[in-house]
Design a protein around this motif. Sequence first.
Motif, PDB file in Angstrom:
ATOM      1  N   ALA A   1       7.936  -2.906   9.232  1.00  0.00           N
ATOM      2  CA  ALA A   1       6.824  -3.750   8.418  1.00  0.00           C
ATOM      3  C   ALA A   1       5.626  -2.968   8.391  1.00  0.00           C
ATOM      4  CB  ALA A   1       6.975  -5.110   9.040  1.00  0.00           C
ATOM      5  N   VAL A   2       5.182  -2.324   9.468  1.00  0.00           N
ATOM      6  CA  VAL A   2       3.941  -1.805   9.882  1.00  0.00           C
ATOM      7  C   VAL A   2       3.596  -0.424   9.440  1.00  0.00           C
ATOM      8  CG1 VAL A   2       3.316  -3.511  11.272  1.00  0.00           C
ATOM      9  CG2 VAL A   2       4.143  -1.535  12.208  1.00  0.00           C
ATOM     10  N   VAL A   3       4.757   0.388   9.305  1.00  0.00           N
ATOM     11  CA  VAL A   3       4.808   1.814   8.972  1.00  0.00           C
ATOM     12  C   VAL A   3       3.954   2.319   7.944  1.00  0.00           C
ATOM     13  CG1 VAL A   3       6.086   3.802   8.467  1.00  0.00           C
ATOM     14  CG2 VAL A   3       6.887   1.898  10.172  1.00  0.00           C
ATOM     15  N   LEU A   4       4.181   1.603   6.741  1.00  0.00           N
ATOM     16  CA  LEU A   4       3.268   2.123   5.475  1.00  0.00           C
ATOM     17  C   LEU A   4       1.861   1.828   5.645  1.00  0.00           C
ATOM     18  CD1 LEU A   4       5.350   1.346   2.508  1.00  0.00           C
ATOM     19  CD2 LEU A   4       4.779   3.454   2.992  1.00  0.00           C
ATOM     20  N   GLY A   5       1.412   0.668   6.385  1.00  0.00           N
ATOM     21  CA  GLY A   5       0.080   0.310   6.545  1.00  0.00           C
ATOM     22  C   GLY A   5      -0.430   1.473   7.518  1.00  0.00           C
ATOM     23  N   MET A   6       0.530   1.935   8.624  1.00  0.00           N
ATOM     24  CA  MET A   6      -0.072   3.186   9.555  1.00  0.00           C
ATOM     25  C   MET A   6      -0.370   4.337   8.748  1.00  0.00           C
ATOM     26  SD  MET A   6       1.924   1.919  12.876  1.00  0.00           S
ATOM     27  CE  MET A   6       1.242   2.813  14.215  1.00  0.00           C
ATOM     28  N   LEU A   7       0.323   4.493   7.824  1.00  0.00           N
ATOM     29  CA  LEU A   7       0.320   5.784   7.161  1.00  0.00           C
ATOM     30  C   LEU A   7      -0.858   5.883   6.361  1.00  0.00           C
ATOM     31  CD1 LEU A   7       4.019   6.630   5.788  1.00  0.00           C
ATOM     32  CD2 LEU A   7       2.769   7.660   7.713  1.00  0.00           C
ATOM     33  N   VAL A   8      -1.048   4.609   5.483  1.00  0.00           N
ATOM     34  CA  VAL A   8      -2.377   5.040   4.621  1.00  0.00           C
ATOM     35  C   VAL A   8      -3.577   4.902   5.510  1.00  0.00           C
ATOM     36  CG1 VAL A   8      -1.136   3.683   2.777  1.00  0.00           C
ATOM     37  CG2 VAL A   8      -2.421   2.319   4.402  1.00  0.00           C
ATOM     38  N   SER A   9      -3.613   4.293   6.706  1.00  0.00           N
ATOM     39  CA  SER A   9      -4.822   4.479   7.516  1.00  0.00           C
ATOM     40  C   SER A   9      -4.713   6.155   8.410  1.00  0.00           C
ATOM     41  CB  SER A   9      -4.648   3.354   8.631  1.00  0.00           C
ATOM     42  OG  SER A   9      -4.780   2.001   8.224  1.00  0.00           O
ATOM     43  N   LEU A  10      -3.680   6.721   8.610  1.00  0.00           N
ATOM     44  CA  LEU A  10      -3.859   8.042   9.176  1.00  0.00           C
ATOM     45  C   LEU A  10      -4.104   8.891   8.083  1.00  0.00           C
ATOM     46  CD1 LEU A  10      -0.293   7.885  11.348  1.00  0.00           C
ATOM     47  CD2 LEU A  10      -2.822   8.339  12.095  1.00  0.00           C
ATOM     48  N   PHE A  11      -3.648   8.792   6.949  1.00  0.00           N
ATOM     49  CA  PHE A  11      -4.009   9.713   5.820  1.00  0.00           C
ATOM     50  C   PHE A  11      -4.669   8.913   4.567  1.00  0.00           C
ATOM     51  CE2 PHE A  11      -0.109  11.048   8.235  1.00  0.00           C
ATOM     52  CZ  PHE A  11      -0.328  12.209   8.533  1.00  0.00           C
ATOM     53  N   PRO A  12      -6.009   8.771   4.847  1.00  0.00           N
ATOM     54  CA  PRO A  12      -6.878   8.236   3.791  1.00  0.00           C
ATOM     55  C   PRO A  12      -7.054   9.308   2.514  1.00  0.00           C
ATOM     56  CG  PRO A  12      -8.392   8.747   5.504  1.00  0.00           C
ATOM     57  CD  PRO A  12      -6.979   9.077   6.110  1.00  0.00           C
ATOM     58  N   GLU A  13      -7.273  10.523   2.712  1.00  0.00           N
ATOM     59  CA  GLU A  13      -7.543  11.332   1.394  1.00  0.00           C
ATOM     60  C   GLU A  13      -6.094  11.522   0.628  1.00  0.00           C
ATOM     61  OE1 GLU A  13      -7.617  14.579  -0.819  1.00  0.00           O
ATOM     62  OE2 GLU A  13      -6.281  14.882   0.619  1.00  0.00           O
ATOM     63  N   PRO A  14      -6.321  11.411  -0.750  1.00  0.00           N
ATOM     64  CA  PRO A  14      -5.102  11.025  -1.612  1.00  0.00           C
ATOM     65  C   PRO A  14      -4.222  12.101  -1.428  1.00  0.00           C
ATOM     66  CG  PRO A  14      -7.249  10.492  -2.505  1.00  0.00           C
ATOM     67  CD  PRO A  14      -7.653  11.074  -1.408  1.00  0.00           C
TER      68      PRO A  14
END
Length: 485
Positions: free
Chosen positions: A128-141
């Motif tokens: 459930a939390v993986v995508l949330g972690m990804l967008v935080s780790l990689f904020p640059e588009p």
Amino acid sequence: MSITAESPARVTPSRTYSRWASLVVLCAGTLMTILDGNIVTVAMPAIQTDLGFSGPGLAWVVNAYLVPFGGLLLLAGRLGDLVGRKRMFTAGLAVFTAASVLAGLATSQTVLIAARAVQGAGGATASAVVLGMLVSLFPEPHEQARAIAVFSAVGAAGGALGTFLGGALTQTLSWHWIFLINLPIGIAAWLAAMRVLAPESGAGLGKGADFPGAALITGALMLTVYVIVGSGSRDLTATLLLAGLALALFAAFTIRQACAARPLLRLRLFRSRLLTSANAVQILMIGTMYGFQFIGALYVQRVLGFGELATGMAFLPAPVTIGLLMLGLSARTIGWFGAYRVLLAGLALIIAGMALLSRAPADGSYVEDVLPPLLLLSAGFAAAMPALTGLAMSGARDEDAGLASGLFNTTQVVGGSLGLAVLSTLAATRTHGLLRQGAGLVTATAAGYRLAFLVGTGLAVGAGALAAVALRSKVPTSTRRRGRV
């Protein structure tokens, strides 16, 4: 996306290496849970023979996993925002791995089904939390598009790879190993996660620990998945009553969230038409793909006469195609043409693949009737899934990233369960009707599968039409030209 005072701290590792190492760990954990959702399919006859399951009872080897998995994703995603996503991810890995060992050692129906239910809970907690972690780790588009492409490749290829591994492990060892294989993978992933993933404190339970709301939404989602996956084994009246109860729980949850001082789910999340539309498209698209994967495997076995290992080998081109296209072209293609156009192109390929499958004859061959649509569907999914994921997650604020991730994963489970239930029921009904009219078993079976593939084509057309209408205006033209999502 914006950050508010209530936002959990964004993860900004100082070294590029640590971010990509974190991506590897997150993908490894995700791969394990996705494999488990598909690896069971080919092993079902062996499990039935060994443990003495009845036909309806055997379905619960799958359903016992899907019900808690689908029901807990939204709650787990929100808890990740509140208590820290790393904590939720590592806890989920630990529970999933322990339950996998229990399932692998099971010698009775009760133990196996109970272990599968615990697996579902652990899988939901980690996923459930993986995508949330990804967008935080990689904020640059641009980097975010690459990371999502890698993650989507692992998820998509993992589903198809599960069919191959299920056949290989069952035929060469035993069905127990489809679960026991998770032990070394789970331990390695957990140790790596503890070392590599940056800690997150979360916003705190006081920011949204709505336990009555949590009970309502978890019950509603579990009941929804239960209604869908069990619809073929109960009468229409019971199904409608259960569906009505699920709707009542959803209504009570909505009222609770509108009135609660600190709601579990901020209803403003659904004001993002981008996020809401992307999730609706995903339900139709995943319903199509799950139906193809399940019924396609049955067509290869029951119509073409392939064995377990040969069936796994027959589907091996899918993960290879998906992996190569997602890792090699997906992020670049989205950068060149924009997520919207790439999504529509991918959905067009999925429609073409399903349309070809709807012509699969009783005297068909793998090379002529299965492989071409398999490659089209794989290429289409490789294009569509990263684009859709990026569109969905770009519609969520940072403080809601975990919840949006849980919601996106929830619609995957609901869409997959719904597509599988509808298409498999249609196929079975058509087959039984033709058998009563005196048709041969193979002929009737193939006709049932053709009907399922035809309806799956309709679902894919619906996904394409909805995406074309609902997502076009949500991404500015200038953004699409730059490939920024």
